[in-house]
Design an enzyme around this catalytic site. Structure first.
Site, PDB file in Angstrom:
ATOM      1  N   SER A 194       0.826  -1.205   0.000  1.00 43.09           N
ATOM      2  CA  SER A 194       0.000   0.000   0.000  1.00 43.09           C
ATOM      3  C   SER A 194       0.858   1.251   0.000  1.00 43.09           C
ATOM      4  O   SER A 194       2.024   1.219   0.415  1.00 43.09           O
ATOM      5  CB  SER A 194      -0.913   0.018   1.240  1.00 43.09           C
ATOM      6  OG  SER A 194      -1.782  -1.084   1.242  1.00 43.09           O
ATOM      7  N   PRO A 241      -8.772  -0.914  -5.205  1.00 45.60           N
ATOM      8  CA  PRO A 241      -8.364   0.360  -4.597  1.00 45.60           C
ATOM      9  C   PRO A 241      -9.209   0.691  -3.378  1.00 45.60           C
ATOM     10  O   PRO A 241     -10.383   0.335  -3.299  1.00 45.60           O
ATOM     11  CB  PRO A 241      -8.612   1.367  -5.716  1.00 45.60           C
ATOM     12  CG  PRO A 241      -9.780   0.781  -6.466  1.00 45.60           C
ATOM     13  CD  PRO A 241      -9.571  -0.720  -6.416  1.00 45.60           C
ATOM     14  N   ARG A 249      -7.621   3.383  -0.605  1.00 44.67           N
ATOM     15  CA  ARG A 249      -7.073   4.657  -0.170  1.00 44.67           C
ATOM     16  C   ARG A 249      -7.365   5.787  -1.170  1.00 44.67           C
ATOM     17  O   ARG A 249      -7.726   6.895  -0.773  1.00 44.67           O
ATOM     18  CB  ARG A 249      -5.559   4.515   0.023  1.00 44.67           C
ATOM     19  CG  ARG A 249      -4.879   5.719   0.657  1.00 44.67           C
ATOM     20  CD  ARG A 249      -3.364   5.564   0.593  1.00 44.67           C
ATOM     21  NE  ARG A 249      -2.913   4.268   1.048  1.00 44.67           N
ATOM     22  CZ  ARG A 249      -2.521   3.989   2.279  1.00 44.67           C
ATOM     23  NH1 ARG A 249      -2.524   4.937   3.193  1.00 44.67           N
ATOM     24  NH2 ARG A 249      -2.117   2.773   2.598  1.00 44.67           N
ATOM     25  N   ARG A 307      -1.394   6.143  12.260  1.00 44.41           N
ATOM     26  CA  ARG A 307      -0.488   5.914  11.134  1.00 44.41           C
ATOM     27  C   ARG A 307       0.884   6.591  11.294  1.00 44.41           C
ATOM     28  O   ARG A 307       1.905   5.989  10.944  1.00 44.41           O
ATOM     29  CB  ARG A 307      -1.140   6.350   9.813  1.00 44.41           C
ATOM     30  CG  ARG A 307      -2.340   5.490   9.422  1.00 44.41           C
ATOM     31  CD  ARG A 307      -2.847   5.817   8.019  1.00 44.41           C
ATOM     32  NE  ARG A 307      -1.885   5.426   7.008  1.00 44.41           N
ATOM     33  CZ  ARG A 307      -1.113   6.261   6.337  1.00 44.41           C
ATOM     34  NH1 ARG A 307      -1.200   7.577   6.556  1.00 44.41           N
ATOM     35  NH2 ARG A 307      -0.271   5.815   5.450  1.00 44.41           N
ATOM     36  N   TYR A 336       3.596   3.842  10.995  1.00 47.31           N
ATOM     37  CA  TYR A 336       4.325   3.807   9.731  1.00 47.31           C
ATOM     38  C   TYR A 336       5.268   4.986   9.509  1.00 47.31           C
ATOM     39  O   TYR A 336       5.916   5.067   8.467  1.00 47.31           O
ATOM     40  CB  TYR A 336       3.344   3.811   8.541  1.00 47.31           C
ATOM     41  CG  TYR A 336       2.256   2.783   8.577  1.00 47.31           C
ATOM     42  CD1 TYR A 336       2.537   1.436   8.781  1.00 47.31           C
ATOM     43  CD2 TYR A 336       0.930   3.148   8.383  1.00 47.31           C
ATOM     44  CE1 TYR A 336       1.527   0.484   8.794  1.00 47.31           C
ATOM     45  CE2 TYR A 336      -0.088   2.209   8.390  1.00 47.31           C
ATOM     46  CZ  TYR A 336       0.223   0.883   8.602  1.00 47.31           C
ATOM     47  OH  TYR A 336      -0.788  -0.052   8.608  1.00 47.31           O
ATOM     48  N   CYS A 356      -0.304   9.270  26.304  1.00 52.71           N
ATOM     49  CA  CYS A 356       0.905   9.080  27.124  1.00 52.71           C
ATOM     50  C   CYS A 356       1.988   8.336  26.361  1.00 52.71           C
ATOM     51  O   CYS A 356       2.471   7.291  26.794  1.00 52.71           O
ATOM     52  CB  CYS A 356       0.543   8.343  28.404  1.00 52.71           C
ATOM     53  SG  CYS A 356      -0.663   9.214  29.423  1.00 52.71           S
ATOM     54  N   GLU A 357       2.369   8.842  25.224  1.00 55.54           N
ATOM     55  CA  GLU A 357       3.427   8.276  24.393  1.00 55.54           C
ATOM     56  C   GLU A 357       4.180   9.424  23.719  1.00 55.54           C
ATOM     57  O   GLU A 357       3.555  10.340  23.179  1.00 55.54           O
ATOM     58  CB  GLU A 357       2.852   7.383  23.284  1.00 55.54           C
ATOM     59  CG  GLU A 357       1.929   6.280  23.738  1.00 55.54           C
ATOM     60  CD  GLU A 357       2.674   5.040  24.171  1.00 55.54           C
ATOM     61  OE1 GLU A 357       3.892   4.946  23.890  1.00 55.54           O
ATOM     62  OE2 GLU A 357       2.038   4.175  24.804  1.00 55.54           O
ATOM     63  N   TYR A 396      -7.910   4.625   6.599  1.00 57.51           N
ATOM     64  CA  TYR A 396      -7.108   3.974   7.636  1.00 57.51           C
ATOM     65  C   TYR A 396      -6.935   4.792   8.914  1.00 57.51           C
ATOM     66  O   TYR A 396      -6.079   4.460   9.729  1.00 57.51           O
ATOM     67  CB  TYR A 396      -5.731   3.573   7.086  1.00 57.51           C
ATOM     68  CG  TYR A 396      -5.834   2.589   5.957  1.00 57.51           C
ATOM     69  CD1 TYR A 396      -6.166   1.261   6.191  1.00 57.51           C
ATOM     70  CD2 TYR A 396      -5.641   3.000   4.632  1.00 57.51           C
ATOM     71  CE1 TYR A 396      -6.284   0.364   5.149  1.00 57.51           C
ATOM     72  CE2 TYR A 396      -5.767   2.105   3.583  1.00 57.51           C
ATOM     73  CZ  TYR A 396      -6.084   0.795   3.843  1.00 57.51           C
ATOM     74  OH  TYR A 396      -6.225  -0.102   2.811  1.00 57.51           O
TER      75      TYR A 396
END
Length: 471
Positions: free
Chosen positions: A234, A313, A315, A360, A364, A390-391, A420
């Site tokens: 993708s 398809p 996205r 995402r 990614y 909390c990251e 997504y």
């Protein structure tokens, strides 16, 4: 003002930090006379006043027009080489009952990969014969359900699924159409987690085993072998992977034609969209023309009939028509040392969502474009849009130039979040997932309602639901 030394090379210093680049934003996105962002004829301020933030917004007409454009592009390209094309919308990108109905109205089929996605498509009124069922680990219940409702095609992802689907079809007294998902070994130029045809991963049957798998399918009276399937990944911008995968599939396809009918070939999906100015996405007509040329040439060289072709398809159809609206909270300038021994400032702009509504960037390293929902005369500053979770990896937009007068209470819009984002959303930190609202011709309607604190507590068996504010 000049570019910030902390900015990545791909990020251009803006001449107009309020501009909305057409290929990134929804087709109807515009600035009103007072500079406010509007989509589908509805201003961001009005949307937020009615539905709150965070808020997913989908340009309904843009989604529908993109679906029709893809269908027309592939229909016309493959008619020119004497065959038909079938377009399956990849439901994993974003699927609701109303989206499913939009796809059916545009004469698209739908690809699903779980019992839940199947249920949504059926509830949206889609003919089960127009559905394809994917998945690398289908349960017996999912297979039985898919066969029972009459799903048009099941994509077999492993040797063991051949017997399992055959038994389910025999028990149902039907002949189930199936495809074989083939791992072509093509290394697509995308993030490792998005590459789905490399040798060392979970999807598909190795290319070298395709002939044996096809023979096993043909040996089952309750199965009808439709053809091969390939999906190399993708968010791909380099077409060489698509070309090579098609060529490798055609070699196997041609050998199978010698021993029986192979009516179709599914080439998957995966072509990228423009998330930022640095991206350069394919047009669907270019993809369709290129694939048609490859298939026509391969069939002519091998002296075999041109098969019907399917693509998947997702996205492209729903990504650019969607945006997410956030409310800005804490603003935090951070001084960072640069490689030349100097220093520069990155402004951290916190919003009231984050990785719970768009994972995402964390998953990614995905890049996005952001704009204030108002215009500004402030000088651009390098910003990082971050969430409330909390990251430290809770990043919505890694790098963007925003007006220097961005402040608490501003509305911020992030582009191309239609695909997504809602699909991957979570309740991390017990945050409710935002609503999804469709806009068109100045009207709004909810596609998916947002989750309130009551909704979250309702699933906790240790407490009784309590009254709490929320959407």
């Amino acid at each position: 003002m000049s570019a910030n030394p902390l900015a990545p090379q791909h990020l251009r210093f803006p001449t107009d930090p309020d501009a909305l680049t057409a290929r990134i934003w929804p087709a109807s996105a515009t600035r009103t006379d007072d500079g406010s962002l509007a989509v589908g004829g509805v201003s961001a301020d009005d949307l937020v006043a009615q539905y709150g933030t965070p808020l997913y917004v989908v340009d309904e007409r843009d989604v529908q027009s993109r679906a029709v454009r893809v269908r027309n592009a592939f229909t016309e390209a493959f008619e020119r080489i004497g065959t038909r094309a079938h377009v399956y919308y990849a439901g994993k990108a974003f699927l609701t009952t109303q989206v499913a109905a939009w796809m059916a109205a545009a004469d698209l089929r739908i690809d699903v990969c779980t019992d839940g996605e199947l249920a949504v498509a059926l509830a949206g009124g889609v003919d089960p014969a127009l559905l394809g069922f994917h998945g690398n680990n289908k349960s017996d219940a999912e297979i039985t359900r898919a066969v029972g409702v009459g799903v048009g095609t099941i994509v077999l992802d492993s040797h063991e699924e051949i017997g399992r689907v055959a038994r389910a079809a025999a028990e149902a007294g039907t002949v189930q159409r199936v495809r074989l998902r083939i791992n072509t070994g093509v290394h697509a130029s995308t993030h490792d987690y998005l590459a789905t045809a490399r040798e060392d991963q979970k999807f598909g049957i190795p290319l070298a085993e395709a002939a044996d798998a096809a023979a096993a399918v043909r040996a089952e009276p309750s199965l009808a072998f439709v053809g091969l399937h390939s999906h190399i990944g993708s968010q791909i911008f380099d077409d060489s992977g698509f070309r090579e995968a098609a060529r490798r599939l055609m070699d196997v396809h041609a050998s199978l034609v010698e021993t029986g009918p192979v009516p179709e070939l599914n080439l998957g999906g995966g072509w990228g969209i423009d998330y930022t100015e640095a991206d350069s996405a394919f047009e669907p007509e270019d993809v369709a023309d290129a694939l048609a040329a490859i298939i026509a040439e391969a069939c002519a060289e091998r002296h075999i009939p041109v098969p019907e072709v399917a693509v998947e398809p997702g996205r492209y159809i729903v990504g650019p028509p969607g945006i997410t609206l956030y409310r800005v909270g804490t603003i935090k300038p951070v001084t960072v040392e640069t490689s030349d021994g100097g220093s520069a400032t990155r402004t951290y702009v916190s919003v009231d969502g984050g990785m719970s509504d768009n994972v995402r960037p964390a998953l990614y390293g995905a890049d996005y474009t952001a704009r204030l929902a108002r215009t500004s005369t402030g000088s651009p500053v390098l910003a990082r849009v971050v969430g409330k979770h909390c990251e430290s990896g809770d990043i919505v937009v890694h790098d963007e130039y925003l007006p220097g007068d961005v402040h608490r209470g501003d509305l911020l819009a992030v582009a191309a979040t239609g695909a997504y984002c809602w699909s991957l959303a979570s309740n991390y930190n017990h945050v409710g997932r935002p609503p999804v609202v469709a806009v068109s011709d100045g009207r709004t309607r909810i596609l998916v309602r947002g989750e309130s604190v009551d909704d979250l507590l309702a699933r906790d068996t240790g407490v009784a639901p309590v009254s709490a504010p929320g959407r």
